[in-house]
Design a protein around this motif. Structure first.
Motif, PDB file in Angstrom:
ATOM      1  N   ARG A  10       0.978  -1.251   0.033  1.00  0.00           N
ATOM      2  CA  ARG A  10      -0.018   0.001   0.278  1.00  0.00           C
ATOM      3  C   ARG A  10       1.126   1.227  -0.244  1.00  0.00           C
ATOM      4  O   ARG A  10       1.655   1.615   0.314  1.00  0.00           O
ATOM      5  CB  ARG A  10      -0.665   0.003   0.993  1.00  0.00           C
ATOM      6  CG  ARG A  10      -1.641   0.922   1.694  1.00  0.00           C
ATOM      7  CD  ARG A  10      -2.453   1.276   2.918  1.00  0.00           C
ATOM      8  NE  ARG A  10      -3.619   2.742   2.329  1.00  0.00           N
ATOM      9  CZ  ARG A  10      -2.533   3.676   3.651  1.00  0.00           C
ATOM     10  NH1 ARG A  10      -1.885   3.659   4.603  1.00  0.00           N
ATOM     11  NH2 ARG A  10      -3.644   5.139   3.338  1.00  0.00           N
ATOM     12  N   SER A  13       1.284   6.838   3.141  1.00  0.00           N
ATOM     13  CA  SER A  13       0.375   8.754   4.079  1.00  0.00           C
ATOM     14  C   SER A  13       0.420   8.717   4.378  1.00  0.00           C
ATOM     15  O   SER A  13      -0.051   7.947   5.503  1.00  0.00           O
ATOM     16  CB  SER A  13      -1.244   8.025   3.050  1.00  0.00           C
ATOM     17  OG  SER A  13      -1.656   9.338   3.558  1.00  0.00           O
ATOM     18  N   GLU A  15      -1.764  10.419   6.375  1.00  0.00           N
ATOM     19  CA  GLU A  15      -2.561  10.331   7.329  1.00  0.00           C
ATOM     20  C   GLU A  15      -3.475   8.884   6.980  1.00  0.00           C
ATOM     21  O   GLU A  15      -4.221   8.613   6.123  1.00  0.00           O
ATOM     22  CB  GLU A  15      -3.913  11.204   6.334  1.00  0.00           C
ATOM     23  CG  GLU A  15      -3.744  12.442   6.171  1.00  0.00           C
ATOM     24  CD  GLU A  15      -4.187  13.370   5.374  1.00  0.00           C
ATOM     25  OE1 GLU A  15      -5.344  13.321   5.726  1.00  0.00           O
ATOM     26  OE2 GLU A  15      -4.152  14.186   4.357  1.00  0.00           O
ATOM     27  N   GLU A  17      -6.056   7.718   7.987  1.00  0.00           N
ATOM     28  CA  GLU A  17      -7.739   7.428   6.920  1.00  0.00           C
ATOM     29  C   GLU A  17      -7.992   7.443   5.796  1.00  0.00           C
ATOM     30  O   GLU A  17      -8.945   6.510   5.565  1.00  0.00           O
ATOM     31  CB  GLU A  17      -8.832   8.184   8.366  1.00  0.00           C
ATOM     32  CG  GLU A  17      -8.309   9.572   8.081  1.00  0.00           C
ATOM     33  CD  GLU A  17      -6.925  10.808   8.990  1.00  0.00           C
ATOM     34  OE1 GLU A  17      -6.826  11.588   8.508  1.00  0.00           O
ATOM     35  OE2 GLU A  17      -6.331   9.634   8.968  1.00  0.00           O
ATOM     36  N   LYS A  18      -6.933   7.252   5.184  1.00  0.00           N
ATOM     37  CA  LYS A  18      -6.856   7.820   3.969  1.00  0.00           C
ATOM     38  C   LYS A  18      -6.520   6.820   2.855  1.00  0.00           C
ATOM     39  O   LYS A  18      -5.674   6.084   3.059  1.00  0.00           O
ATOM     40  CB  LYS A  18      -6.083   9.342   3.338  1.00  0.00           C
ATOM     41  CG  LYS A  18      -5.779   9.380   2.102  1.00  0.00           C
ATOM     42  CD  LYS A  18      -5.285  10.273   1.589  1.00  0.00           C
ATOM     43  CE  LYS A  18      -5.647  11.656  -0.138  1.00  0.00           C
ATOM     44  NZ  LYS A  18      -4.328  12.102  -0.100  1.00  0.00           N
ATOM     45  N   ARG A  19      -8.257   6.496   2.031  1.00  0.00           N
ATOM     46  CA  ARG A  19      -7.031   5.393   1.608  1.00  0.00           C
ATOM     47  C   ARG A  19      -6.033   5.806   0.081  1.00  0.00           C
ATOM     48  O   ARG A  19      -6.955   6.398  -0.820  1.00  0.00           O
ATOM     49  CB  ARG A  19      -8.862   5.127   1.131  1.00  0.00           C
ATOM     50  CG  ARG A  19      -9.589   4.694   1.609  1.00  0.00           C
ATOM     51  CD  ARG A  19     -11.427   4.533   1.553  1.00  0.00           C
ATOM     52  NE  ARG A  19     -12.217   4.363   2.734  1.00  0.00           N
ATOM     53  CZ  ARG A  19     -13.574   3.951   2.253  1.00  0.00           C
ATOM     54  NH1 ARG A  19     -13.959   4.110   0.710  1.00  0.00           N
ATOM     55  NH2 ARG A  19     -14.318   3.477   2.843  1.00  0.00           N
ATOM     56  N   SER A  42      -7.514   2.162   3.082  1.00  0.00           N
ATOM     57  CA  SER A  42      -6.961   2.728   4.822  1.00  0.00           C
ATOM     58  C   SER A  42      -5.697   2.448   5.380  1.00  0.00           C
ATOM     59  O   SER A  42      -5.871   1.371   4.805  1.00  0.00           O
ATOM     60  CB  SER A  42      -7.736   3.176   4.985  1.00  0.00           C
ATOM     61  OG  SER A  42      -8.718   2.325   6.396  1.00  0.00           O
ATOM     62  N   GLY A  43      -5.128   3.089   6.129  1.00  0.00           N
ATOM     63  CA  GLY A  43      -4.250   2.005   7.045  1.00  0.00           C
ATOM     64  C   GLY A  43      -4.454   1.644   7.551  1.00  0.00           C
ATOM     65  O   GLY A  43      -3.918   0.321   8.327  1.00  0.00           O
ATOM     66  N   GLU A  44      -5.470   1.255   8.728  1.00  0.00           N
ATOM     67  CA  GLU A  44      -6.874   0.556   9.581  1.00  0.00           C
ATOM     68  C   GLU A  44      -6.937  -0.462   8.446  1.00  0.00           C
ATOM     69  O   GLU A  44      -7.019  -2.420   9.305  1.00  0.00           O
ATOM     70  CB  GLU A  44      -7.264   1.371  10.490  1.00  0.00           C
ATOM     71  CG  GLU A  44      -8.650   1.717   9.262  1.00  0.00           C
ATOM     72  CD  GLU A  44      -9.752   2.261  10.244  1.00  0.00           C
ATOM     73  OE1 GLU A  44      -9.410   2.152  11.880  1.00  0.00           O
ATOM     74  OE2 GLU A  44     -10.765   3.105  10.349  1.00  0.00           O
ATOM     75  N   GLU A  45      -7.213  -0.784   7.206  1.00  0.00           N
ATOM     76  CA  GLU A  45      -7.607  -1.906   6.676  1.00  0.00           C
ATOM     77  C   GLU A  45      -6.962  -2.383   6.271  1.00  0.00           C
ATOM     78  O   GLU A  45      -6.765  -3.659   4.924  1.00  0.00           O
ATOM     79  CB  GLU A  45      -8.711  -1.427   5.523  1.00  0.00           C
ATOM     80  CG  GLU A  45      -9.927  -0.429   6.329  1.00  0.00           C
ATOM     81  CD  GLU A  45     -10.780   0.254   4.715  1.00  0.00           C
ATOM     82  OE1 GLU A  45     -11.306   0.589   5.059  1.00  0.00           O
ATOM     83  OE2 GLU A  45     -10.135   0.682   3.518  1.00  0.00           O
ATOM     84  N   ARG A  63     -19.187  -1.364   3.570  1.00  0.00           N
ATOM     85  CA  ARG A  63     -17.416  -1.595   3.335  1.00  0.00           C
ATOM     86  C   ARG A  63     -16.986  -2.693   4.048  1.00  0.00           C
ATOM     87  O   ARG A  63     -16.060  -3.103   2.537  1.00  0.00           O
ATOM     88  CB  ARG A  63     -16.954  -0.650   4.341  1.00  0.00           C
ATOM     89  CG  ARG A  63     -15.505  -0.186   4.914  1.00  0.00           C
ATOM     90  CD  ARG A  63     -14.538  -0.027   2.425  1.00  0.00           C
ATOM     91  NE  ARG A  63     -13.600   0.345   2.269  1.00  0.00           N
ATOM     92  CZ  ARG A  63     -13.169   0.934   1.596  1.00  0.00           C
ATOM     93  NH1 ARG A  63     -13.252   0.564   0.315  1.00  0.00           N
ATOM     94  NH2 ARG A  63     -11.685   0.669   1.504  1.00  0.00           N
TER      95      ARG A  63
END
Length: 420
Positions: A10, A13, A15, A17-19, A42-45, A63
């Motif tokens: 990935r 970023s 941020e 939370e930014k996808r 996003s980072g948490e995904e 989602r």
């Protein structure tokens, strides 16, 4: 063993939370290349430790479904990349750029709809318009079943095809129509295998219907031909033309309507018609009988290069031909009602074979009344027949001259079938 490193990553970023988009990183011989993927997470995904999709506990239902789909697509992307690398390893040498280029090509056409449309375009460029039309019809049918939801080639499995088969039968289609769609799908799949887009799977079409059932005979009795000839159609020029076209096909050893439609004056060679079949490219020669010459003379003053007023353009499109075919069949339906028979462009072809059998022409010479099962066999043996025998057989059918079936059979080359 070649050492090729493949990882899904990935883009970073600031941020979390930014996808951000995912990409494939390929390393071979210390050279690094990247292939952009159309997935944003996003980072948490995204789990950095094992490079996999992570579904957060607070994710919405929508989602969650999207992430599950991305996870499945990534799995298929990785399978495609592994397949590319395996194929590359069969070469003596390859580069990382070759791997990347091949992967991008496969990603571009692994989309089922896009791949079939690519094949259709290729077929149209090669002039194989009938096959292109069949592929288009199959694509439209399958996408209706899918409610226009596309899929990748590697998503095909026996369960999906079985569901498609059940859906086709549920709409009231007959077995031969269902078989038509599946035979086209199988041809498309086999081409994808040849192109290296999917792995071979001998079980994929094992439990769906791909056979062809025998249909009702299309031939009519010879008396129907005589009734057609006797019809008074002076006040119906359209029906008169349809009758003439039908009779010429019959007189010309059951000529296919598509071949008649494309006949030009240049196909007349003395007292012969010489032409190539539109379907097979086979060169055929037919001696002109008096009844055939009479029909040709009837339309001698028609403008344009064609023997009969069926097509207009010098380079007719497939659409123009199919329009002419529909019009001819529509008129033949009307003629059929006048003589108590079900007529179509196929009937002339089948009737010639049927009448030939009744008049003692050898089964080898007429391919058992059009009952051949292998097109390849008929193409091979067609070139072996003595054209004089074919003309003699046609005189027997059309003019009713005496026939010594044994002599025809003895002089004919031995074959299982012959395509007219």
């Amino acid at each position: 063993m070649y050492n090729v490193s493949v990882m899904i990553k990935r883009r970073k970023s600031a941020e979390p939370e930014k996808r951000m988009p995912l990409y494939v990183q390929i390393i071979y011989r210390r050279k690094v290349r990247k292939i952009q993927l159309p997935y944003l997470v996003s980072g948490e995904e995204w789990r950095k430790d094992n490079n996999e999709i992570e579904i957060p506990g607070d994710a919405t239902r929508k989602r969650m479904e999207e992430l599950c789909m991305i996870r499945e697509q990534l799995s298929r992307d990785c399978a495609t990349i592994r397949s590319v690398i395996r194929s590359m390893e069969k070469k003596e040498a390859f580069s990382v750029d070759e791997i990347v280029e091949t992967c991008r090509e496969r990603f571009a056409v692994s989309d089922f709809k896009r791949y079939v449309e690519y094949l259709i375009g290729e077929l149209e460029e090669e002039g194989k318009l009938e096959t292109a039309r069949h592929y288009r019809s199959t694509l439209n049918s399958f996408m209706r079943f899918r409610q226009e939801r596309n899929l990748r080639l590697d998503e095909f499995d026996p369960a999906l095809l079985k569901a498609y088969e059940s859906g086709l039968y549920a709409t009231g289609l007959c077995s031969n129509t269902v078989s038509f769609y599946f035979r086209n799908l199988r041809a498309i799949w086999n081409r994808a295998v040849d192109d290296g887009l999917v792995e071979p799977d001998v079980t994929l079409f094992k439990n769906v219907y791909t056979r062809i059932e025998k249909t009702r005979k299309r031939a009519v009795e010879e008396k129907v031909i005589l009734q057609l000839i006797a019809l008074e159609l002076t006040l119906s020029p359209d029906l008169s033309l349809a009758r003439d076209l039908f009779l010429f096909c019959y007189y010309a050893r059951g000529m296919a309507f598509v071949d008649l439609a494309h006949l030009k004056r240049e196909n007349l060679k003395g007292d012969m018609i010489v032409y190539c079949r539109q379907k097979t490219g086979q060169l055929l020669q037919i001696r002109l009988l008096p009844v055939m010459k009479k029909l040709i003379d009837r339309y001698r003053n028609v403008s344009g290069p064609y023997l009969f007023p069926v097509l207009k353009s010098l380079d007719p499109s497939y659409l123009e031909y199919t329009s002419a075919l529909r019009l001819q069949n529509k008129r033949l339906k009307k003629l059929g009602k006048l003589v108590g028979a079900d007529l179509s462009t196929y009937v002339a072809r089948h009737t010639w074979a049927s009448v030939a059998l009744q008049k003692g022409i050898s089964e080898e010479l007429i391919s058992k009344g059009m009952g051949h099962t292998s097109v390849k066999t008929t193409r091979i043996y067609m070139a072996c027949w003595d054209n004089g025998l074919l003309d003699r057989a046609n005189e027997i059918v059309i003019l009713g001259k005496g026939c010594n079936s044994k002599n025809l059979k003895r002089n004919a080359f031995c074959a299982n079938s012959v395509s007219w």
